[in-house]
Design a protein around this motif. Structure first.
Motif, PDB file in Angstrom:
ATOM      1  N   PHE A 481       6.477   0.635   9.726  1.00  0.00           N
ATOM      2  CA  PHE A 481       5.461   0.985   8.729  1.00  0.00           C
ATOM      3  C   PHE A 481       4.915   2.402   8.946  1.00  0.00           C
ATOM      4  O   PHE A 481       4.290   2.970   8.054  1.00  0.00           O
ATOM      5  CB  PHE A 481       4.325  -0.045   8.713  1.00  0.00           C
ATOM      6  N   ILE A 482       5.149   2.973  10.144  1.00  0.00           N
ATOM      7  CA  ILE A 482       4.746   4.363  10.396  1.00  0.00           C
ATOM      8  C   ILE A 482       5.895   5.311  10.082  1.00  0.00           C
ATOM      9  O   ILE A 482       5.719   6.325   9.402  1.00  0.00           O
ATOM     10  CB  ILE A 482       4.283   4.539  11.861  1.00  0.00           C
ATOM     11  N   HIS A 511       4.453  -3.781   4.914  1.00  0.00           N
ATOM     12  CA  HIS A 511       3.968  -2.556   5.547  1.00  0.00           C
ATOM     13  C   HIS A 511       2.474  -2.360   5.314  1.00  0.00           C
ATOM     14  O   HIS A 511       1.745  -1.909   6.213  1.00  0.00           O
ATOM     15  CB  HIS A 511       4.748  -1.344   5.011  1.00  0.00           C
ATOM     16  N   SER A 512       2.012  -2.713   4.130  1.00  0.00           N
ATOM     17  CA  SER A 512       0.575  -2.552   3.846  1.00  0.00           C
ATOM     18  C   SER A 512      -0.255  -3.469   4.745  1.00  0.00           C
ATOM     19  O   SER A 512      -1.316  -3.070   5.253  1.00  0.00           O
ATOM     20  CB  SER A 512       0.292  -2.859   2.374  1.00  0.00           C
ATOM     21  N   TRP A 515      -0.283  -1.971   8.253  1.00  0.00           N
ATOM     22  CA  TRP A 515      -1.262  -0.879   8.321  1.00  0.00           C
ATOM     23  C   TRP A 515      -2.672  -1.445   8.488  1.00  0.00           C
ATOM     24  O   TRP A 515      -3.472  -0.945   9.292  1.00  0.00           O
ATOM     25  CB  TRP A 515      -1.207  -0.033   7.042  1.00  0.00           C
ATOM     26  N   THR A 516      -2.962  -2.503   7.730  1.00  0.00           N
ATOM     27  CA  THR A 516      -4.291  -3.120   7.802  1.00  0.00           C
ATOM     28  C   THR A 516      -4.553  -3.697   9.190  1.00  0.00           C
ATOM     29  O   THR A 516      -5.616  -3.469   9.786  1.00  0.00           O
ATOM     30  CB  THR A 516      -4.414  -4.242   6.742  1.00  0.00           C
ATOM     31  N   GLY A 519      -4.896  -0.922  11.730  1.00  0.00           N
ATOM     32  CA  GLY A 519      -6.146  -0.189  11.513  1.00  0.00           C
ATOM     33  C   GLY A 519      -7.355  -0.961  12.002  1.00  0.00           C
ATOM     34  O   GLY A 519      -8.229  -0.410  12.693  1.00  0.00           O
TER      35      GLY A 519
END
Length: 635
Positions: A481-482, A511-512, A515-516, A519
């Motif tokens: 995802f990066i 991927h979203s 990221w969540t 994060g």
């Protein structure tokens, strides 16, 4: 030679030669010679391991058979080494980190007498030999020989200062608790031999062989192997030996109880990944035990005051994360965390050794403080290690821990939530340790403050190298995802785990969502780090613990519980068997037979009076008796 990798036997043989030379020559060799030999053989093994790694990377995966080890009937077990992607990674970690710890030891152990210095390096070389045997073995039998070897070396090194009774007790505890797990491993080994007639990995992990095993048999075998792993890798309920193992010299804690031996259980499950993937019930057990161990050990670490005990419980907790990854089917994440953990935990242990060295043997953090002014290299490297283990973005621990949490989320959001809680506890207790030790004012004696100094180069150079690896080591596994296609470690290990991933149910995380998850965890970890730093730098935790804090300081009283329900009853049973069964029953029977024979002899000797008349009378009576029997009683 059919393959250039046939010479890999030199990788374990060199440390064994170092052990023999230092062991036999410890009274005649100088400390300098012992240090050069002990460290040199590990460096040579590292160079060969690096060469083997590049061979594997180029596609040369090889099993080198040397001679028949066991050949009985249809059972044929060769002495063979398997060099593939999985063993290549472990070889680099064992020999690379091992070499740095050997160099560190040359300075840390310099106060020992030459013969004890030689004994120490002989044990350390023997350990590396055993660990290499464990990961290079091409079958479960060779792996088991290495498995037992590292257990023996752990016992020898924990009890290195054997004149202190509590150190000998800690060594015994480690040895005995590991035997429990080893027995389960051995039973699983016998079951495999009984059902499949082989212990060779390439023969077991085929569809034809595995088809011979029922689902129940696979579950039983994998559960037994997992019990073996809980002993070696310090998981509930067999984890209490590892914190006590801190009785050994600090470099030993770094090598055996952080970077290598305690990861043997993870290696064994990763090696047998196909077998475990066919036992979903076992994977669930592994995940539950892993997260439970991670949380239990993390809570205990919150209130420990011995700098090495905090790191010991941290190790148990991080091993729990690795088992969580294995139980979630995220095998690559588990191997990735083994590698990054080896870097930052070896760094933290060696950093704590540098602090203890400067403090004249003091290990209580409450008597430290303000050391950053006196030990700049140790301070900076230790801080980098803390940032890595806390999972701060960009550091090695962030990438591997994030991958484990993503795998846990894919299996169950509950496992993810518990894993995140463990990560926050890790950040808190590590920065409690850092702030209490390096920040604020010095709280030791004037004499200790007078002697405070930075450690010599033999100690600080390994710290710097490990600090660099702790910072950049995670970039071999940048998640998709990066940067798409940047996970070099996953690509490298793909051939080892591809069959398992085909079996396991696919749990894709978008991927979203990744990221969540990353994060949220990163933000919370940073908040916890700031809270711990600001709190303990200004006002360290110096007061005696009360309430729940006292329970945590006393490790949830698990040792006392084991003592009450296992140790004391066994001691009482042993005392009963010794004093009653052995002395009164067994000895009574043996001594009773002896007394009976003696008494019979004393009575019968009166018949031998030496009087001729008595003998003639007995002859006549005997003849009369024979006459009566012959003519009146026989029919």
């Amino acid at each position: 030679m059919n393959n250039v990798l046939d010479i890999v036997y030199w990788i374990p043989l060199l440390p064994l030669l170092g052990c023999i030379i230092n062991g036999l020559g410890r009274k005649s060799l100088s400390k300098g010679a012992i240090g050069v030999i002990g460290s040199g053989v590990i460096l040579a093994s590292f160079v060969l391991s690096l060469w083997a790694f590049f061979q594997v990377r180029a596609g040369n995966v090889h099993t080198a058979e040397y001679f028949p080890f066991i050949n009985v009937g249809n059972l044929k077990i060769p002495f063979a080494f398997q060099i593939d992607q999985l063993s290549a990674i472990w070889l680099l970690v064992i020999t690379g980190v091992g070499f740095l710890i050997h160099v560190y030891s040359t300075s840390y152990m310099h106060d020992e007498k030459p013969e004890h210095f030689g004994r120490y390096f002989a044990y350390l070389n023997l350990f590396v030999f055993s660990m290499l045997l464990l990961v290079m073995g091409a079958n479960f039998v060779i792996m088991f020989i290495g498995w037992e070897g590292v257990g023996l070396c752990s016992y020898l090194l924990i009890g290195f200062w054997f004149k202190k009774k509590e150190y000998s007790k800690a060594a015994n505890k480690a040895f005995i608790m590991n035997r429990i797990g080893d027995l389960a491993f051995l039973i699983a080994l016998f079951m495999l031999i009984n059902k499949l007639g082989t212990t060779t990995f390439s023969e077991i992990f085929t569809s034809a062989s595995l088809a011979k095993l029922s689902g129940r048999e696979i579950t039983v075998i994998t559960l037994l192997l997992f019990v073996g792993a809980t002993g070696k890798s310090a998981q509930i309920p067999l984890y209490t030996w590892l914190p006590d193992a801190m009785a050994g010299p600090t470099p030993v804690s770094a090598l055996i109880h952080a970077a290598t031996m305690v990861t043997a259980g993870i290696y064994m499950i990763a090696r047998a990944n196909l077998l475990f993937s066919m036992a979903p019930a076992t994977l669930n057990v592994i995940a539950i035990i892993g997260i439970a161990t991670a949380l239990l050990a993390a809570t205990i670490a919150l209130k420990q005051n011995d700098i090495k005990k905090v790191l010991a419980y941290s190790t148990v907790s991080q091993l729990g994360y690795m088992f969580l990854a294995l139980g979630s089917g995220a095998y690559v994440a588990a191997v990735f965390h083994v590698m990054t953990h080896a870097f930052f935990k070896a760094l933290l242990f060696l950093g704590s050794g540098s602090v203890i060295h400067a403090m004249g043997g003091e290990q209580d953090m409450r008597r430290m403080g303000g050391l950053s002014k006196y030990m700049k290299v140790t301070n900076i490297t230790f801080l980098l290690g803390c940032l890595a283990i806390a999972g701060i973005p960009g550091f090695s621990g962030f990438f591997s821990k994030d991958e484990i949490l993503a795998g846990a989320f894919a299996k169950s959001p509950v496992l993810y939530a518990l894993g995140l809680l463990g990560a926050l506890l890790t950040a808190f207790y590590m920065f409690r340790l850092y702030a209490t030790t390096f920040k604020g004012n010095f709280r030791g004696t004037q004499e200790q403050e007078h002697h405070l100094h930075e450690s010599p180069a033999a100690i600080t150079v390994p710290l710097i190298v490990l600090a660099i690896l702790s910072v950049v080591g995670g970039f071999v596994g940048v998640p998709g995802f990066i940067a798409q296609g940047a996970h070099a470690l996953s690509d490298f290990l793909k051939p080892v785990f591809k069959d398992s991933y085909a079996l396991l149910p696919a749990h894709e995380v978008s991927h979203s969502m990744e990221w969540t998850l990353a994060g949220v965890s990163s933000l919370l970890v940073i908040v916890v780090v700031v809270i711990a730093w600001s709190r303990f730098a200004k006002k360290p935790d110096l007061q005696p613990a009360t309430g729940l804090g006292k329970v945590l300081e006393n490790k949830w009283y698990v040792d006392e519980l084991y003592d009450t329900i296992i140790v004391r009853p066994l001691n009482a049973l042993g005392s009963f068997l010794s004093n009653v069964v052995d002395r009164k029953v067994v000895d009574g029977v043996v001594n009773g037979v002896g007394r009976l024979v003696s008494y019979g002899g004393r009575q019968l000797r009166w018949l031998q009076s030496g009087q001729t008349g008595s003998y003639i009378l007995m002859m006549v009576l005997g003849m009369v008796l024979i006459f009566i029997v012959q003519f009146f009683l026989r029919k």
